[in-house]
Structure formats: structure tokens, C-alpha cells
Design an enzyme around this catalytic site. Structure first.
Site, mmCIF file in Angstrom:
data_model
loop_
_atom_site.group_PDB
_atom_site.id
_atom_site.type_symbol
_atom_site.label_atom_id
_atom_site.label_comp_id
_atom_site.label_asym_id
_atom_site.label_seq_id
_atom_site.Cartn_x
_atom_site.Cartn_y
_atom_site.Cartn_z
ATOM 1 C CB SER A 10 -0.940 0.006 1.215
ATOM 2 O OG SER A 10 -0.192 -0.057 2.418
ATOM 3 C CG PHE B 170 9.134 -2.158 10.163
ATOM 4 C CD1 PHE B 170 9.779 -1.131 10.824
ATOM 5 C CD2 PHE B 170 9.828 -3.341 9.942
ATOM 6 C CE1 PHE B 170 11.090 -1.271 11.263
ATOM 7 C CE2 PHE B 170 11.136 -3.490 10.375
ATOM 8 C CZ PHE B 170 11.766 -2.460 11.042
ATOM 9 C CB SER C 211 6.470 7.380 16.886
ATOM 10 O OG SER C 211 6.642 8.734 16.606
ATOM 11 C CE1 TYR D 135 1.996 6.479 12.441
ATOM 12 C CE2 TYR D 135 2.812 8.409 13.607
ATOM 13 C CZ TYR D 135 3.035 7.164 13.052
ATOM 14 O OH TYR D 135 4.284 6.600 13.135
ATOM 15 C CE LYS E 164 3.438 3.903 14.852
ATOM 16 N NZ LYS E 164 3.600 2.558 14.283
ATOM 17 C CG ASN F 283 12.094 13.574 13.302
ATOM 18 O OD1 ASN F 283 11.868 13.503 14.503
ATOM 19 N ND2 ASN F 283 11.354 14.302 12.484
ATOM 20 N NE ARG G 110 4.242 20.151 10.003
ATOM 21 C CZ ARG G 110 5.024 19.137 9.591
ATOM 22 N NH1 ARG G 110 5.027 18.774 8.312
ATOM 23 N NH2 ARG G 110 5.819 18.508 10.431
ATOM 24 C CG ASP H 12 5.441 21.257 13.132
ATOM 25 O OD1 ASP H 12 5.421 20.019 13.051
ATOM 26 O OD2 ASP H 12 5.820 22.008 12.201
HETATM 27 P P1 NAD Z 1 6.498 2.885 5.210
HETATM 28 O O1 NAD Z 1 5.143 3.349 4.830
HETATM 29 O O2 NAD Z 1 7.623 3.133 4.272
HETATM 30 O O3 NAD Z 1 6.480 1.311 5.517
HETATM 31 C C1 NAD Z 1 5.342 0.660 6.025
HETATM 32 C C2 NAD Z 1 5.072 -0.531 5.125
HETATM 33 O O4 NAD Z 1 3.948 -1.235 5.648
HETATM 34 C C3 NAD Z 1 4.714 -0.144 3.696
HETATM 35 O O5 NAD Z 1 5.524 -0.895 2.814
HETATM 36 C C4 NAD Z 1 3.236 -0.522 3.546
HETATM 37 O O6 NAD Z 1 2.941 -0.955 2.232
HETATM 38 C C5 NAD Z 1 3.102 -1.617 4.570
HETATM 39 N N1 NAD Z 1 1.777 -1.805 5.162
HETATM 40 C C6 NAD Z 1 0.963 -0.868 5.718
HETATM 41 N N2 NAD Z 1 -0.146 -1.437 6.196
HETATM 42 C C7 NAD Z 1 -0.042 -2.781 5.956
HETATM 43 C C8 NAD Z 1 -0.857 -3.896 6.222
HETATM 44 N N3 NAD Z 1 -2.043 -3.772 6.823
HETATM 45 N N4 NAD Z 1 -0.434 -5.120 5.839
HETATM 46 C C9 NAD Z 1 0.755 -5.277 5.208
HETATM 47 N N5 NAD Z 1 1.583 -4.244 4.923
HETATM 48 C C10 NAD Z 1 1.179 -3.014 5.301
HETATM 49 O O7 NAD Z 1 6.811 3.490 6.659
HETATM 50 P P2 NAD Z 1 8.179 3.551 7.466
HETATM 51 O O8 NAD Z 1 8.629 4.957 7.489
HETATM 52 O O9 NAD Z 1 9.098 2.496 7.018
HETATM 53 O O10 NAD Z 1 7.634 3.241 8.925
HETATM 54 C C11 NAD Z 1 7.689 1.935 9.466
HETATM 55 C C12 NAD Z 1 7.090 1.949 10.855
HETATM 56 O O11 NAD Z 1 7.803 2.859 11.673
HETATM 57 C C13 NAD Z 1 5.626 2.395 10.921
HETATM 58 O O12 NAD Z 1 4.980 1.631 11.897
HETATM 59 C C14 NAD Z 1 5.732 3.835 11.342
HETATM 60 O O13 NAD Z 1 4.576 4.266 12.012
HETATM 61 C C15 NAD Z 1 6.918 3.770 12.272
HETATM 62 N N6 NAD Z 1 7.596 5.067 12.426
HETATM 63 C C16 NAD Z 1 8.045 5.730 11.327
HETATM 64 C C17 NAD Z 1 8.664 6.961 11.467
HETATM 65 C C18 NAD Z 1 9.121 7.740 10.271
HETATM 66 O O14 NAD Z 1 9.314 8.950 10.399
HETATM 67 N N7 NAD Z 1 9.331 7.134 9.111
HETATM 68 C C19 NAD Z 1 8.859 7.492 12.744
HETATM 69 C C20 NAD Z 1 8.414 6.781 13.848
HETATM 70 C C21 NAD Z 1 7.770 5.557 13.684
HETATM 71 C C1 WQD Z 2 10.345 18.023 10.825
HETATM 72 C C2 WQD Z 2 10.494 19.514 10.983
HETATM 73 C C3 WQD Z 2 8.518 20.793 10.466
HETATM 74 C C4 WQD Z 2 8.359 19.881 6.226
HETATM 75 C C5 WQD Z 2 6.675 13.427 11.903
HETATM 76 C C6 WQD Z 2 5.547 12.791 12.673
HETATM 77 C C7 WQD Z 2 6.073 11.976 13.802
HETATM 78 C C8 WQD Z 2 7.129 10.990 13.329
HETATM 79 C C9 WQD Z 2 8.155 11.633 12.473
HETATM 80 C C10 WQD Z 2 6.166 8.851 12.895
HETATM 81 C C11 WQD Z 2 9.279 20.178 11.641
HETATM 82 C C12 WQD Z 2 9.645 21.104 9.510
HETATM 83 C C13 WQD Z 2 8.741 19.931 7.551
HETATM 84 C C14 WQD Z 2 8.442 21.061 5.438
HETATM 85 C C15 WQD Z 2 9.319 22.237 7.343
HETATM 86 N N1 WQD Z 2 6.579 9.966 12.491
HETATM 87 N N2 WQD Z 2 9.221 21.089 8.101
HETATM 88 N N3 WQD Z 2 8.926 22.203 6.041
HETATM 89 O O1 WQD Z 2 6.862 16.615 12.339
HETATM 90 O O2 WQD Z 2 9.041 15.933 13.426
HETATM 91 O O3 WQD Z 2 7.421 14.229 12.789
HETATM 92 O O4 WQD Z 2 7.538 12.397 11.425
HETATM 93 O O5 WQD Z 2 5.954 8.415 13.969
HETATM 94 O O6 WQD Z 2 5.004 11.327 14.375
HETATM 95 O O7 WQD Z 2 4.713 13.805 13.176
HETATM 96 O O8 WQD Z 2 8.680 15.422 11.016
HETATM 97 O O9 WQD Z 2 9.713 15.735 8.819
HETATM 98 O O10 WQD Z 2 7.293 16.409 9.140
HETATM 99 O O11 WQD Z 2 9.085 17.755 10.212
HETATM 100 O O12 WQD Z 2 9.755 23.294 7.833
HETATM 101 O O13 WQD Z 2 8.082 21.095 4.271
HETATM 102 O O14 WQD Z 2 10.590 20.094 9.689
HETATM 103 O O15 WQD Z 2 7.825 21.971 10.822
HETATM 104 O O16 WQD Z 2 9.732 21.191 12.468
HETATM 105 P P1 WQD Z 2 7.950 15.666 12.453
HETATM 106 P P2 WQD Z 2 8.657 16.293 9.696
#
Ligand code: NAD
Ligand code: WQD
Length: 345
Positions: free
Chosen positions: A37, A84, A128, A153, A157, A183, A299, A302
Site C-alpha cells: 500500500s 513495521f 515513535s 496516527y 502508537k 526522525n 505548521r 508541530d
Molecule cells: P512505510 O510506509 O515506508 O512502511 C510501512 C510498510 O507497511 C509499507 O511498505 C506498507 O505498504 C506496509 N503496510 C501498511 N499497512 C499494511 C498492512 N495492513 N499489511 C501489510 N503491509 C502493510 O513506513 P516507514 O517509514 O518504514 O515506517 C515503518 C514503521 O515505523 C511504521 O509503523 C511507522 O509508524 C513507524 N515510524 C516511522 C517513522 C518515520 O518517520 N518514518 C517514525 C516513527 C515511527
Molecule cells: C520536521 C520539521 C517541520 C516539512 C513526523 C511525525 C512523527 C514521526 C516523524 C512517525 C518540523 C519542519 C517539515 C516542510 C518544514 N513519524 N518542516 N517544512 O513533524 O518531526 O514528525 O515524522 O511516527 O510522528 O509527526 O517530522 O519531517 O514532518 O518535520 O519546515 O516542508 O521540519 O515543521 O519542524 P515531524 P517532519
């Protein structure tokens, strides 16, 4: 030595693909389940080019219990799971909360049910730093209070952490490690795998790299009037390969260390706060490529500043995020250039 089979849900995604590479390098066999997805089947080629090993892949949805059970029967002896798979766009979760609760929570609950039935020893869960909201103190430790979530979202978590805790406390025959990422940024140094944002990026780094390559005209910096040294927000940007390696450490400990707790929680960050403007500068200096930007309003929602204290993971897991930020920025740029070469964006 084969250390056993790990089920990686969401393994063709951004963090899951990097983690699959590190699990394979450490001697684990990997089975990926992903419904594609938010990722692409070609990611398997990238993983194979890096590792020399193609992970087993099942295209299915983790909310489909029948498909999950079929997978566990097809691949007997799965020792551990890294979950994940989740929907992760904060903004979209405000518009479609039920989709987020259903996907993220049903995925987790199905996996937990299967663990008992198929004798899986442990699950690593992707949480997260969003659970800390706007922390009272930085760097934030695992003992900091959990703040009310500001998005569905983020709430998934928090609820997921509670579900895991309740299930373990009820005597489930397995362990869990909850990892709270700050991040995650950058890409694999080979530029074979990286982040593939869908549509207009909401996150900072993909917006920076897409602006640098000319897909976007300019980056909007959301606010320069925060009470921080340069007025922009502060985050803890952690290299995705460093992050991936922490999962291997967590899995090793959970499966091999009899003395580890049934449930453990770790912050995964660098311990350094970096502002948005500093990050743009680091990117420009590291790559020699300019990022046109303008300052716009804040934003909504934030966090002003959040960075992690990773001491617990440093000490107990024996893991440290040590890739210099400039190297991480170069990896993000190399990945963006690779996507262009391949005509993807
Ligand atoms: P991503 O979207 O790249 O990877 C998630 C994958 O899960 C995707 O490939 C998607 O196709 C798959 N997926 C979603 N729902 C599914 C389902 N029901 N069944 C099977 N596959 C499914 O995201 P990511 O950045 O790699 O994040 C991975 C995990 O880490 C997530 O749980 C996310 O919430 C968490 N996380 C991410 C961040 C970030 O900033 N990237 C930060 C904190 C936590
Ligand atoms: C980072 C900083 C923006 C875009 C999000 C989720 C959090 C976690 C990580 C999963 C902020 C600034 C951004 C832009 C900007 N994900 N920014 N211009 O908000 O820290 O966290 O991703 O769990 O739950 O909320 O990450 O990359 O969106 O932003 O100035 O076009 O960059 O204001 O200060 P964030 P981000």
C-alpha cells in the site's frame, strides 16, 4: 550461521527494507509480508543487490487473519516478528481516523494472536517519539510522561504500546521490545533502497531533496519564531541504517538473553537536537546543492523541540547512532538522484 527466521511486516517499506538488509547481514532469514500500500515490489531487488540474498515475500494484508495464518503455516519456525506495517501519514490520519485505527491496531492484534498459536518468541514494535508530545525536558528519556496524542496516527502508537503491555502482563508466552524512533532520515549508502514518499512529501528530508533536484520550487520552513536559538523547530534526525541496526540488537537480546525483561522500551535517537535551518545548511554543505527556501507560518500541531536521550539503548543494547549527519544528507541526495536516473521522480 542461520540465527532463525524473522517475519518483517511492512518489510518493503522505508525502515523495513533497511532492517531486512541488516537482519540478513547478521545471519537471520527474513520473510516479508507487505500489502504494497505504501511501497513497491522492486524494493526486493534493491535488498538483493545489497545483501546477495532475496528475502521471502508474501504480498498480503496483516489485517487479514486468514492470510497471516497461511503465512505462518507456509514458513514454520518463525522466531521473531518486527512489526513495521502501519499507515503513517499524520495529516491523512486526521481525515481518515478509522482507516488508521483499523489498519494499525488490527495488524498488531492479529500478530499478537498468531504469536501464541505459532509459538513466536518475541515481537519488536515500531513506536515513535510522537508519544512524548511536546516534552517538558530535552533530551527526553523513556521515563518522560506520555502526552495526549494530537493525531489518530499518534494515538495508534500509544494504544499499540498499551495493547502490547496488557497482553504481556496477562501472561502471554512471548517478549516484546518497543522502539521509539525519533526522525529517521537518509538512505542506504549504496542508494539501492531509500524512502519513497507518496505525492507531495509531508516530511522535511524528502521535501528538501525534491526541491534540490527541482521537482518542488522551494521548501517552506514552517516558522522561525520559536523560542529556539535560530527560531526554527528542533528534531533528532537519525540515520536509517543506524536505526535498522538497532532492530538487530533488539532482536538478538529479546531472543537470546534469558535475563531480558518481558517488555522493554528504548528511545532510538542520536541525542543531538538539530534545527530545521541547521539541517538545510548541513544538506547544502554536504552535497554542494542549494535548497531554495522561504520562511512561512508555523505548521499547526508541530512540536517546538524534541530530541532523544538514547543512553538506555546505548548501554543495554550496545548500540549507538554514529553516522555523521553530513553523510546521512549525502545518502539522501544520492537516493534522490538514483530515483531520477531510474525515471521514478
Ligand atoms: P512505510 O510506509 O515506508 O512502511 C510501512 C510498510 O507497511 C509499507 O511498505 C506498507 O505498504 C506496509 N503496510 C501498511 N499497512 C499494511 C498492512 N495492513 N499489511 C501489510 N503491509 C502493510 O513506513 P516507514 O517509514 O518504514 O515506517 C515503518 C514503521 O515505523 C511504521 O509503523 C511507522 O509508524 C513507524 N515510524 C516511522 C517513522 C518515520 O518517520 N518514518 C517514525 C516513527 C515511527
Ligand atoms: C520536521 C520539521 C517541520 C516539512 C513526523 C511525525 C512523527 C514521526 C516523524 C512517525 C518540523 C519542519 C517539515 C516542510 C518544514 N513519524 N518542516 N517544512 O513533524 O518531526 O514528525 O515524522 O511516527 O510522528 O509527526 O517530522 O519531517 O514532518 O518535520 O519546515 O516542508 O521540519 O515543521 O519542524 P515531524 P517532519
Amino acid at each position: 550461521m542461520n540465527k532463525g527466521t524473522i517475519l518483517v511486516t511492512g518489510g518493503t517499506g522505508y525502515i523495513g527494507s533497511h532492517t531486512t538488509v541488516e537482519l540478513q547481514a547478521a545471519g537471520y532469514s527474513v520473510v516479508i509480508i507487505d500489502n504494497l500500500s505504501n511501497s513497491n515490489i522492486d524494493v526486493l531487488d534493491g535488498i538483493e543487490r545489497i545483501s546477495g540474498i532475496r528475502p521471502a515475500f508474501v504480498q498480503a494484508d496483516c489485517t487479514d487473519m486468514g492470510a497471516l495464518k497461511q503465512l505462518f503455516k507456509e514458513y514454520p519456525g518463525i522466531k521473531g516478528i518486527i512489526n513495521f506495517a502501519a499507515s503513517k501519514a499524520v495529516g491523512e490520519s486526521m481525515e481518515k481516523p478509522v482507516l488508521y485505527y483499523r489498519n494499525n491496531l488490527n495488524t498488531l492484534m492479529n500478530l499478537l494472536d498468531c504469536m501464541t498459536e505459532f509459538n513466536v518468541k518475541g515481537i519488536v514494535f515500531s513506536s515513535s517519539c510522537t508519544v512524548y508530545g511536546e516534552p517538558d525536558e530535552n533530551p527526553v528519556t523513556e521515563a518522560a510522561p506520555i502526552k495526549k496524542a494530537t493525531s489518530p496516527y499518534g494515538n495508534t502508537k500509544q494504544i499499540s504500546e498499551e495493547i502490547i503491555t496488557d497482553v504481556i502482563n496477562a501472561g502471554a508466552p512471548f517478549k516484546s521490545v518497543i522502539l521509539r524512533y525519533f526522525n529517521p532520515v537518509g538512505a542506504h549508502p549504496t542508494a539501492e533502497i531509500g524512502e519513497l514518499p507518496n505525492g507531495v512529501p509531508q516530511n522535511l528530508i524528502p521535501y528538501i531533496t525534491q526541491t534540490a533536484i527541482g521537482i518542488r520550487k522551494e521548501l517552506s520552513v514552517f516558522g522561525n519564531d520559536y523560542p529556539t536559538p535560530d527560531g526554527s523547530c528542533i528534531r533528532d534526525f537519525i540515520n536509517v541504517v543506524d536505526l535498522a541496526k538497532a532492530h538487530v540488537k533488539a532482536m538478538d537480546r529479546m531472543l537470546e538473553n534469558e535475563g531480558s525483561d518481558k517488555i522493554e522500551i528504548y528511545n532510538l535517537g542520536t541525542g543531538n537536537g538539530v534545527s530545521v535551518l541547521e539541517l538545510i545548511n548541513t544538506f547544502e554543505e554536504a552535497t554542494g546543492v542549494k535548497v531554495p527556501y522561504k520562511i512561512v507560518g508555523r505548521r499547526p500541531g508541530d512540536i517546538e523541540k524534541v530530541w532523544g536521550n538514547p543512553s538506555h539503548a546505548n548501554t543495554v543494547l550496545g548500540w549507538k547512532a554514529d553516522t555523521p549527519l553530513a553523510d546521512t544528507m549525502r545518502s539522501a541526495w544520492a537516493w534522490q538522484c538514483r530515483l531520477r536516473e531510474r525515471g521514478i521522480m
